[in-house]
Write a protein that holds these residues in place. Structure first.
Motif, mmCIF file in Angstrom:
data_model
loop_
_atom_site.group_PDB
_atom_site.id
_atom_site.type_symbol
_atom_site.label_atom_id
_atom_site.label_comp_id
_atom_site.label_asym_id
_atom_site.label_seq_id
_atom_site.Cartn_x
_atom_site.Cartn_y
_atom_site.Cartn_z
ATOM 1 N N LEU A 16 -5.986 -2.773 -3.167
ATOM 2 C CA LEU A 16 -4.988 -1.718 -3.380
ATOM 3 C C LEU A 16 -3.584 -2.304 -3.470
ATOM 4 C CD1 LEU A 16 -6.324 1.044 -0.946
ATOM 5 C CD2 LEU A 16 -6.314 1.149 -3.446
ATOM 6 N N ALA A 17 -3.277 -3.245 -2.587
ATOM 7 C CA ALA A 17 -1.949 -3.865 -2.598
ATOM 8 C C ALA A 17 -1.701 -4.604 -3.904
ATOM 9 C CB ALA A 17 -1.803 -4.816 -1.411
ATOM 10 N N LEU A 18 -2.653 -5.417 -4.325
ATOM 11 C CA LEU A 18 -2.479 -6.213 -5.542
ATOM 12 C C LEU A 18 -2.268 -5.335 -6.765
ATOM 13 C CD1 LEU A 18 -5.232 -8.935 -4.995
ATOM 14 C CD2 LEU A 18 -2.751 -9.284 -4.948
ATOM 15 N N ARG A 19 -3.096 -4.326 -6.922
ATOM 16 C CA ARG A 19 -3.025 -3.515 -8.143
ATOM 17 C C ARG A 19 -1.847 -2.538 -8.124
ATOM 18 N NH1 ARG A 19 -7.589 -3.608 -11.751
ATOM 19 N NH2 ARG A 19 -9.099 -5.151 -11.036
ATOM 20 N N LEU A 20 -1.570 -1.933 -6.977
ATOM 21 C CA LEU A 20 -0.448 -0.999 -6.926
ATOM 22 C C LEU A 20 0.888 -1.717 -7.038
ATOM 23 C CD1 LEU A 20 -1.711 1.501 -4.201
ATOM 24 C CD2 LEU A 20 -1.506 1.916 -6.665
ATOM 25 N N ALA A 21 0.942 -2.981 -6.603
ATOM 26 C CA ALA A 21 2.194 -3.747 -6.672
ATOM 27 C C ALA A 21 2.624 -4.031 -8.100
ATOM 28 C CB ALA A 21 2.045 -5.058 -5.902
ATOM 29 N N LEU A 22 1.729 -3.850 -9.055
ATOM 30 C CA LEU A 22 2.105 -4.062 -10.456
ATOM 31 C C LEU A 22 3.042 -2.978 -10.957
ATOM 32 C CD1 LEU A 22 -1.353 -5.146 -11.956
ATOM 33 C CD2 LEU A 22 0.442 -6.564 -10.930
ATOM 34 N N LYS A 23 3.055 -1.805 -10.277
ATOM 35 C CA LYS A 23 3.899 -0.697 -10.724
ATOM 36 C C LYS A 23 4.742 -0.075 -9.613
ATOM 37 C CE LYS A 23 1.007 0.695 -14.636
ATOM 38 N NZ LYS A 23 0.376 1.843 -15.348
ATOM 39 N N HIS A 24 4.526 -0.481 -8.364
ATOM 40 C CA HIS A 24 5.206 0.162 -7.246
ATOM 41 C C HIS A 24 5.671 -0.871 -6.226
ATOM 42 C CE1 HIS A 24 3.770 4.119 -8.607
ATOM 43 N NE2 HIS A 24 2.628 3.509 -8.877
ATOM 44 N N GLU A 49 -0.125 -16.207 -9.534
ATOM 45 C CA GLU A 49 -1.153 -16.980 -10.232
ATOM 46 C C GLU A 49 -1.684 -16.242 -11.447
ATOM 47 O OE1 GLU A 49 -4.021 -17.666 -7.202
ATOM 48 O OE2 GLU A 49 -2.769 -19.123 -6.118
ATOM 49 N N ASN A 50 -1.585 -14.911 -11.416
ATOM 50 C CA ASN A 50 -2.061 -14.100 -12.531
ATOM 51 C C ASN A 50 -0.927 -13.673 -13.470
ATOM 52 O OD1 ASN A 50 -5.153 -13.161 -12.269
ATOM 53 N ND2 ASN A 50 -4.305 -13.489 -10.215
ATOM 54 N N GLY A 51 0.255 -14.257 -13.264
ATOM 55 C CA GLY A 51 1.365 -14.008 -14.171
ATOM 56 C C GLY A 51 2.212 -12.795 -13.852
ATOM 57 N N PHE A 52 2.122 -12.286 -12.619
ATOM 58 C CA PHE A 52 2.895 -11.113 -12.233
ATOM 59 C C PHE A 52 3.940 -11.473 -11.181
ATOM 60 C CE2 PHE A 52 -1.417 -9.509 -13.296
ATOM 61 C CZ PHE A 52 -1.075 -8.755 -14.409
ATOM 62 N N ARG A 53 4.912 -10.589 -11.034
ATOM 63 C CA ARG A 53 5.929 -10.777 -10.002
ATOM 64 C C ARG A 53 5.347 -10.436 -8.634
ATOM 65 N NH1 ARG A 53 9.264 -7.432 -7.188
ATOM 66 N NH2 ARG A 53 8.380 -5.632 -8.281
ATOM 67 N N GLY A 54 5.621 -11.255 -7.661
ATOM 68 C CA GLY A 54 5.122 -10.993 -6.308
ATOM 69 C C GLY A 54 6.211 -10.415 -5.426
ATOM 70 N N GLY A 55 6.135 -9.124 -5.135
ATOM 71 C CA GLY A 55 7.180 -8.494 -4.324
ATOM 72 C C GLY A 55 6.650 -7.742 -3.124
ATOM 73 N N ILE A 56 5.414 -8.008 -2.728
ATOM 74 C CA ILE A 56 4.802 -7.308 -1.589
ATOM 75 C C ILE A 56 5.438 -7.788 -0.288
ATOM 76 C CG2 ILE A 56 2.650 -6.881 -0.344
ATOM 77 C CD1 ILE A 56 1.183 -7.353 -3.013
ATOM 78 N N LYS A 57 5.721 -6.848 0.615
ATOM 79 C CA LYS A 57 6.293 -7.185 1.917
ATOM 80 C C LYS A 57 5.279 -6.942 3.022
ATOM 81 C CE LYS A 57 10.936 -5.861 0.372
ATOM 82 N NZ LYS A 57 12.079 -4.930 0.587
ATOM 83 N N GLY A 58 5.463 -7.576 4.160
ATOM 84 C CA GLY A 58 4.596 -7.384 5.318
ATOM 85 C C GLY A 58 5.391 -6.915 6.524
ATOM 86 N N MET A 59 4.920 -5.858 7.181
ATOM 87 C CA MET A 59 5.607 -5.292 8.350
ATOM 88 C C MET A 59 4.576 -4.756 9.342
ATOM 89 S SD MET A 59 8.597 -2.992 6.499
ATOM 90 C CE MET A 59 9.659 -3.678 5.220
ATOM 91 N N THR A 60 5.039 -4.366 10.505
ATOM 92 C CA THR A 60 4.161 -3.630 11.412
ATOM 93 C C THR A 60 3.817 -2.287 10.773
ATOM 94 O OG1 THR A 60 5.972 -2.523 12.554
ATOM 95 C CG2 THR A 60 5.257 -4.669 13.430
#
Length: 217
Positions: A16-24, A49-60
């Protein structure tokens, strides 16, 4: 949209994180901040690695909920209630999406709904009034979801009592790519959708296939 995936370090959370991060904007939540940040770094590397921007964050889980509009509760059924109770104070005006399925497993799986009839209805019983709950994502096979090269080609059933929240979740489902969202009615129907998960797992085990999903034709 800003989406928090509570329990986002697990199998379904990864896809879910990987795919939703492409648009959100996606935030991975965990009880432990370090674990969430480690998962976010891993997911961002996969995206790059798949050619996309990586902007996912990690929090509690609490901080992730505070900073998001949509909350996806991607935890096991056994910790569903403690997890949602831990973020009560940050749920006002937010949509909670649950893919949770209560089931037992030995060699095969069995659907074991709680007294209210489904995990979704059980959430309704404990959440503060006004929180909008959507039941969906149950039939997504986690390994295939996490493979960004997999075209999927699945249907997803979406159930909710609030029509606006349902439409938001249906759009998110289709943002996964290769997914068609179908209106499954109210939360009363969630028990029917939840029970599909153990069925699909059992079919894959019995027939020795890769993880299965559904497609209506």
């Amino acid at each position: 949209m800003k989406i928090a995936i509570l329990g986002g370090t697990g199998d379904i959370g990864e896809g879910l994180a990987l795919r939703l991060a492409l648009k959100h904007d996606v935030i991975v939540g965990s009880r432990e901040e370090a674990k969430a940040q480690e998962a976010a770094e891993k997911y961002n590397n996969v995206l790059k690695e798949n050619g996309f921007r990586g902007g996912i964050k990690g929090m509690t889980n609490l901080e992730a909920t505070k900073n998001a509009q949509i909350i996806i509760l991607a935890v096991k059924y056994q910790v569903m209630i403690p997890t949602i109770e831990s973020v009560f104070d940050e749920l006002d005006n937010k949509i909670v999406i649950t893919p949770i399925v209560p089931m037992s497993k030995s060699r095969l799986c069995a659907y074991t709904p709680p007294e209210p009839g489904s995990a979704s209805r059980q959430l309704c019983a404990v959440l503060p009034p006004g929180i909008r709950i959507v039941s969906t994502f149950h039939t997504l096979p986690a390994p295939r979801l996490a493979d960004l090269k997999d075209p999927l080609g699945f249907d997803l059933i979406v159930c909710a009592d609030d029509e606006e929240a349902k439409m938001v979740a249906m759009k998110l489902a289709e943002d996964l790519g290769g997914v068609r969202a179908l209106d499954g009615g109210s939360l009363e129907e969630a028990k029917l959708v939840e029970s599909l998960t153990p069925l699909l797992i059992n079919l894959a085990i019995k027939n020795k296939t890769k993880p299965l999903s559904i497609k209506f034709v």
